[in-house]
Design an enzyme around this catalytic site. Structure first.
Site, mmCIF file in Angstrom:
data_model
loop_
_atom_site.group_PDB
_atom_site.id
_atom_site.type_symbol
_atom_site.label_atom_id
_atom_site.label_comp_id
_atom_site.label_asym_id
_atom_site.label_seq_id
_atom_site.Cartn_x
_atom_site.Cartn_y
_atom_site.Cartn_z
ATOM 1 N N THR A 40 0.721 -1.196 0.012
ATOM 2 C CA THR A 40 -0.173 -0.004 -0.008
ATOM 3 C C THR A 40 0.948 1.281 0.096
ATOM 4 O O THR A 40 0.645 2.302 -0.584
ATOM 5 C CB THR A 40 -1.118 -0.110 1.166
ATOM 6 O OG1 THR A 40 -1.629 -1.100 1.232
ATOM 7 C CG2 THR A 40 -1.798 1.166 1.309
ATOM 8 N N HIS A 43 2.036 1.723 -3.494
ATOM 9 C CA HIS A 43 1.127 2.702 -4.180
ATOM 10 C C HIS A 43 0.929 4.224 -3.826
ATOM 11 O O HIS A 43 0.791 5.064 -4.852
ATOM 12 C CB HIS A 43 -0.357 2.211 -3.675
ATOM 13 C CG HIS A 43 -0.663 0.600 -4.511
ATOM 14 N ND1 HIS A 43 -0.767 0.533 -5.865
ATOM 15 C CD2 HIS A 43 -0.619 -0.274 -3.845
ATOM 16 C CE1 HIS A 43 -0.888 -0.731 -6.100
ATOM 17 N NE2 HIS A 43 -1.089 -1.350 -5.036
#
EC number: 1.1.1.103
Length: 342
Positions: A40, A43
């Site tokens: 995450t 990202h």
């Protein structure tokens, strides 16, 4: 305090100074020792479409961590100053139907630490005491800092009975690799993992995979024949989010097989429903960790001999965070740890 934050709507993160968090009546303040870099966070670093739609700016991020409690709100019970803790990164409302029924991992109002609110890439983190989890002394800081993704792997792998079963895992990211070790630890027979990244497939072999298959060079069907598997896999764990991997998983499943999905595929991904319907497959979506059954299982497995140490491949002082993110971005890493005490 020092923090690693998204200060601009652009790729990258910045080591900066932010205000130390305030501690509410039901909160604990954690002095961070170690954090780990999650997919995450990659990202967020890349500032892709998901991150642009999701992450407030400016905000410091991160949600994989371990530290010690240095301050507590006046209503907190069951903890003491100095307790070493990690924490559940999904903060739930406590009032929706699922929360009240004891299924907090399905809360419709979940707020993510380091995603929707200030995160753990900082010297201090304040979270509700309910979300804090004490770490036994025999578990290292490095392993405690990866309980969040270890929990994803545990929740996914233990969704179904694995004893004596043949298990296929698609996607050899750190979570998929940890799922290999979990499946072998709890008694699976053959555990096969597929990917196209040789570095991570080698890590999976170190973690106990029966076969780690580079599907760019080797046929999964040939591997099944080699293992004398005549009817397909009993359990499938889809960790990649890659449509072609999901397709191959469905094709390799035995009739009556069970599939857990953690990887997030692109929207409108096509599925051959004939594989699902005529094989009578059971498919379960996985989000986060069960609170706190998953956490207790993680501790119990580590205490009973599960060895996850090979998954931690890189360690950096937080001032060298760019090297840590470069290691993750290269694809040639397992879990990358940032040390906030160095």
């Amino acid at each position: 305090m020092k923090a690693l934050a998204k200060l601009e709507r652009a790729p990258g993160l910045t080591l900066t100074r932010v205000k130390r968090p305030e501690v509410g009546h039901n909160d604990v303040l954690i002095k961070i020792r170690r954090t780990a870099i999650c997919g995450t966070d990659i990202h967020i670093w890349k500032w892709d479409d998901w991150a642009q739609k999701t992450i407030p700016v400016p905000m410091h991020v991160g949600h994989e961590y371990v530290g010690e409690i240095v301050e507590m709100g006046q209503e907190v019970r069951g903890f003491a100053i100095g307790d070493r803790v990690s924490g559940e990164g999904h903060i739930t409302c406590g009032f929706c139907r699922n929360c009240r029924a004891g299924r907090r991992h399905l809360c419709r109002n979940t707020v993510g630490v380091g995603v929707n609110r200030e995160g753990a890439f900082a010297e201090y983190l304040a979270i509700p005491a309910f979300n804090a989890f004490k770490i036994p002394p025999e578990i290292s800081d490095d392993l405690a800092s990866i309980f969040d993704p270890f929990g994803n792997a545990t929740h996914t792998a233990l969704s179904f009975n694995l004893v004596g079963e043949d298990v296929l895992i698609t996607g050899a990211g750190p979570i998929g690799i940890m799922a290999v070790a979990i499946a072998k630890h709890v008694g699976a027979r053959n555990v096969v993992i597929t990917d196209i990244n040789d570095y991570r497939l080698e890590l999976a072999r170190k973690m106990g995979a029966t076969r780690a298959v580079n599907v760019a060079r080797e046929s999964l069907r040939d591997v099944m024949a080699e293992l004398r598997m005549t009817e397909g896999f009993d359990v499938g764990l889809e960790m990649s989010g890659v449509p072609s991997a999901f397709t191959s998983l469905l094709e390799a499943m035995n009739h009556g097989g069970k599939v857990a999905l953690l990887g997030i595929p692109p929207a409108q991904t096509a599925i051959d429903w004939n594989q699902v319907i005529f094989k009578g497959l059971e498919i379960k979506g996985i989000y986060g960790r069960e609170m706190f059954e998953t956490w207790y299982k993680m501790v119990a497995m580590l205490q009973s001999g599960l060895d996850l140490s090979p998954i931690v491949t890189h360690r950096f002082a937080v001032d060298d965070y760019e090297k840590g993110f470069a290691a993750m971005l290269s694809g040639e890493s397992g879990k990358v740890i940032l040390d906030w005490t160095a």
